[in-house]
Each structure stands twice: as C-alpha cells, then as structure tokens.
Scaffold this active site. Structure first.
Site, PDB file in Angstrom:
ATOM      1  N   GLU A 121      33.239 -27.053  43.263  1.00  0.00           N
ATOM      2  CA  GLU A 121      34.361 -26.150  42.994  1.00  0.00           C
ATOM      3  C   GLU A 121      34.860 -25.562  44.300  1.00  0.00           C
ATOM      4  O   GLU A 121      34.069 -25.099  45.126  1.00  0.00           O
ATOM      5  CB  GLU A 121      33.943 -24.961  42.099  1.00  0.00           C
ATOM      6  CG  GLU A 121      33.822 -25.253  40.630  1.00  0.00           C
ATOM      7  CD  GLU A 121      33.589 -23.965  39.835  1.00  0.00           C
ATOM      8  OE1 GLU A 121      33.997 -22.871  40.300  1.00  0.00           O
ATOM      9  OE2 GLU A 121      32.995 -24.043  38.749  1.00  0.00           O
ATOM     10  N   GLU A 175      43.287 -20.573  33.416  1.00  0.00           N
ATOM     11  CA  GLU A 175      42.512 -20.194  32.231  1.00  0.00           C
ATOM     12  C   GLU A 175      43.019 -18.839  31.759  1.00  0.00           C
ATOM     13  O   GLU A 175      42.445 -17.798  32.065  1.00  0.00           O
ATOM     14  CB  GLU A 175      41.024 -20.142  32.578  1.00  0.00           C
ATOM     15  CG  GLU A 175      40.490 -21.486  33.040  1.00  0.00           C
ATOM     16  CD  GLU A 175      39.054 -21.398  33.533  1.00  0.00           C
ATOM     17  OE1 GLU A 175      38.155 -21.873  32.811  1.00  0.00           O
ATOM     18  OE2 GLU A 175      38.832 -20.856  34.620  1.00  0.00           O
ATOM     19  N   LYS A 178      40.694 -16.116  30.165  1.00  0.00           N
ATOM     20  CA  LYS A 178      39.433 -15.806  30.821  1.00  0.00           C
ATOM     21  C   LYS A 178      39.375 -14.320  31.175  1.00  0.00           C
ATOM     22  O   LYS A 178      40.345 -13.750  31.667  1.00  0.00           O
ATOM     23  CB  LYS A 178      39.304 -16.648  32.091  1.00  0.00           C
ATOM     24  CG  LYS A 178      37.934 -16.624  32.735  1.00  0.00           C
ATOM     25  CD  LYS A 178      37.901 -17.602  33.908  1.00  0.00           C
ATOM     26  CE  LYS A 178      36.528 -17.667  34.536  1.00  0.00           C
ATOM     27  NZ  LYS A 178      36.489 -18.645  35.647  1.00  0.00           N
ATOM     28  N   GLU A 184      40.951 -14.610  38.296  1.00  0.00           N
ATOM     29  CA  GLU A 184      40.152 -15.540  37.503  1.00  0.00           C
ATOM     30  C   GLU A 184      41.002 -16.374  36.551  1.00  0.00           C
ATOM     31  O   GLU A 184      40.611 -17.452  36.134  1.00  0.00           O
ATOM     32  CB  GLU A 184      39.102 -14.779  36.696  1.00  0.00           C
ATOM     33  CG  GLU A 184      37.962 -14.219  37.525  1.00  0.00           C
ATOM     34  CD  GLU A 184      37.107 -15.312  38.136  1.00  0.00           C
ATOM     35  OE1 GLU A 184      36.731 -16.261  37.421  1.00  0.00           O
ATOM     36  OE2 GLU A 184      36.819 -15.231  39.350  1.00  0.00           O
TER      37      GLU A 184
END
Length: 314
Positions: A121, A175, A178, A184
């Site tokens: 990642e 996302e 999230k 994030e």
C-alpha cells in the site's frame, strides 16, 4: 507437503509504525517489543518460503506530521536537493525510497537481510481535514504520477539498487463510508460513482493531471520498451517463470528452441528474457505483465543477447 510454497506465497502487511526508528534510513529498526514475539518468527517463515515482507508505506503521514522539517517536493518525487544519510553517505531524493530503505535496515538489524520487500500500500489523499497538511488533489496527483514514474524506471533503492520495486497503489476507489479523518475517505483514483478524481498516467512520461476526465487511463508504456529477466533471482525461480511464460502464459517460445534463431546464447537468462518479452508484448505491454514474481523488469533499451532481435509488439 505438496510444496505449494513454490507457487503460493503467504505474508502479512506491516505498517511503518512497526519501526522504532526510520530516520536516517540506515538507523531503521523494529520496535523492541515486536521483535521476538512477532517480527523474527514471521521473517523466518518468509525466508524459508522465499516470500516477501509486505509493507504499507505512506510518506503523506510523515510529511503531515513534520511539514516544518520535510520538503514537500521530497515527499512528492519532485526535483529537490535530496538528503544524505549520515550513516551510509547515500543520497535520497524521495521520502518513499528513504522509508523502504529504513525497512531494509531494520531487516538487517534482526538478521534477515535476505528477505525481499513488497510495498502493498502507498498513496496520497486528495482531500483532508484542516490539520492534515498536504492533503490535496494536486498533491495526490503529483505523488501517484511520481510514484508510477519512479517504479517504472526499474531501479531499486539507494541501499538495494538491484532489487526492483514492487508496489501496489492505494486505492482504486474512494472509500466514502470509511470512518476516521477525511483523508481516509479520499485516497482513490475514482469516486464510488466511477467518476475520475484525477488522472494518473501509468507511464514514464508525465502529463498534466486533468480533473473530471472520464477517459480511460493509459496502461501501456510510452515508446519502445522490453521485458527482460532479472539476473539477481535464483535459477529455480527463473526457470519456473520461463516455464509459465512458454506454457500457460502463451508466449511464442519457438525462437529459443534448439536450432532456432534465438537459441544462442544458450543461457537460462537469455531464454527467459526472450520468453518474458514475448509475453509482455503479446499483452500490449500492460503494467504488471513484466513481473513474474520479481523475475523480470522493464527496460527502455533493446536487449542484447547475441544476434537475437527482440520484438517490440505483436
């Protein structure tokens, strides 16, 4: 029992927070409380099975926490003065390289220098909260474009120049549900509705990021490129990759058969390079088709193996 470790690798990603020190890179070390119960047993398994240590590396976090000390250009793969590691004298022009070498140093410190590293990642958020310094669309586009360009050079890090960088980009989609800080929810190249957040050219050639462009992201390299074998890997691994390319992979391996045009030089490295390149060109030079578990890498100069000519496309 069935020797599946030859084909299927098992690992577990670690975050850079598993390190006690990461600067300068040569001082990289794991947190003492993790070494005996977690790190050493895991690395022993990875070494035994020739697997990779998976690492999640985010220069964004280091920059956001130390923006007064770290150059933004250094964090975004842009032109910068670089940093010299006082321990090794090696020069670093990107925070990403420095972070990966800190992991390599940590591996050496616990006696597992031979374990390879894969970045599972890395990315940069396009939006963040007020205190998340550096989170912006332009910075995210710059980081990911710089990362792609960096990886496609085929070069390793200053500490491990012959080890190719194997990197997974985080993430394809934002996302949006999230929890946590705004960042994030904003690492993706695309919105959940499939609209593009910004453009990242998956080539060595830089282009200006365009917001809202819903066209397809290019997946082939600019100009002529070839795929060749990595002479640093074990012969067994090279042979397995060659067998796959000529078998299930569907590469045209007729020229490397006895008596054919590319049989000479009669070496595993030369034959593997021809097979890998055939597979790579057959698959339109798509990113990821010149990997073979680290046994191959992309080059921009025509390979030279005797009088054999390597095709540039099918």
């Amino acid at each position: 029992k069935y020797k599946l470790d030859k084909a299927i690798k098992i690992s577990s990603p670690i975050a850079l927070s598993a390190l006690a020190n990461s600067y300068p890179p040569s001082s990289g070390s794991f947190k003492p409380e993790l070494i005996e119960p977690v790190v050493k047993p895991m690395l022993a398994l990875l070494q035994q099975t020739s697997s990779y240590l998976m690492v999640n590396a985010y220069p964004f976090f280091a920059y956001a926490a130390n923006a007064d000390k770290i150059s933004l250009d250094y964090a975004l793969f842009k032109e910068n003065a670089g940093n010299i590691d006082s321990g090794t004298g090696l020069k670093y022009n990107s925070l990403f390289d420095a972070q990966i070498d800190a992991v390599y140093a940590a591996l050496s410190a616990v006696g597992f220098k031979g374990v390879k590293v894969m970045v599972t990642e890395t990315g940069w958020p396009s939006v963040g909260d007020e205190n998340e310094i550096g989170a912006s669309e332009s910075n995210a586009a710059a980081y990911n474009a710089g990362l792609v360009k960096r990886v496609l050079t085929g070069k390793g890090t200053p500490l491990r120049p012959t080890e190719p960088l194997n990197v997974y980009l985080f993430a394809l989609f934002n996302e949006n549900q999230k929890p946590g800080p705004t960042s994030e929810r904003n690492y993706g190249l695309f919105y959940p509705n499939e609209g593009k957040v910004y453009n990242v050219p998956f080539t060595k050639k830089s282009t200006t990021p365009v917001n809202g462009n819903r066209g397809k992201v290019p997946v082939t390299h600019e100009g002529h490129t070839w795929c060749v074998s990595n002479g640093e890997v074990a012969k067994e691994k090279l042979q397995e990759a060659l067998d796959y390319a000529c078998g299930e992979g569907g590469a045209d391996c007729r020229p490397i058969q006895p008596g054919a045009t590319c049989y000479h030089p009669e070496s595993l490295e030369a034959h593997a390079s021809y097979a890998f390149n055939s597979y790579y060109q057959k698959n339109s030079r798509r990113v990821g088709t010149c990997f073979f578990g680290g046994a191959a890498h992309v080059v921009t100069q025509p390979p030279r193996y005797g009088k054999c000519e390597f095709p540039t496309g099918h």
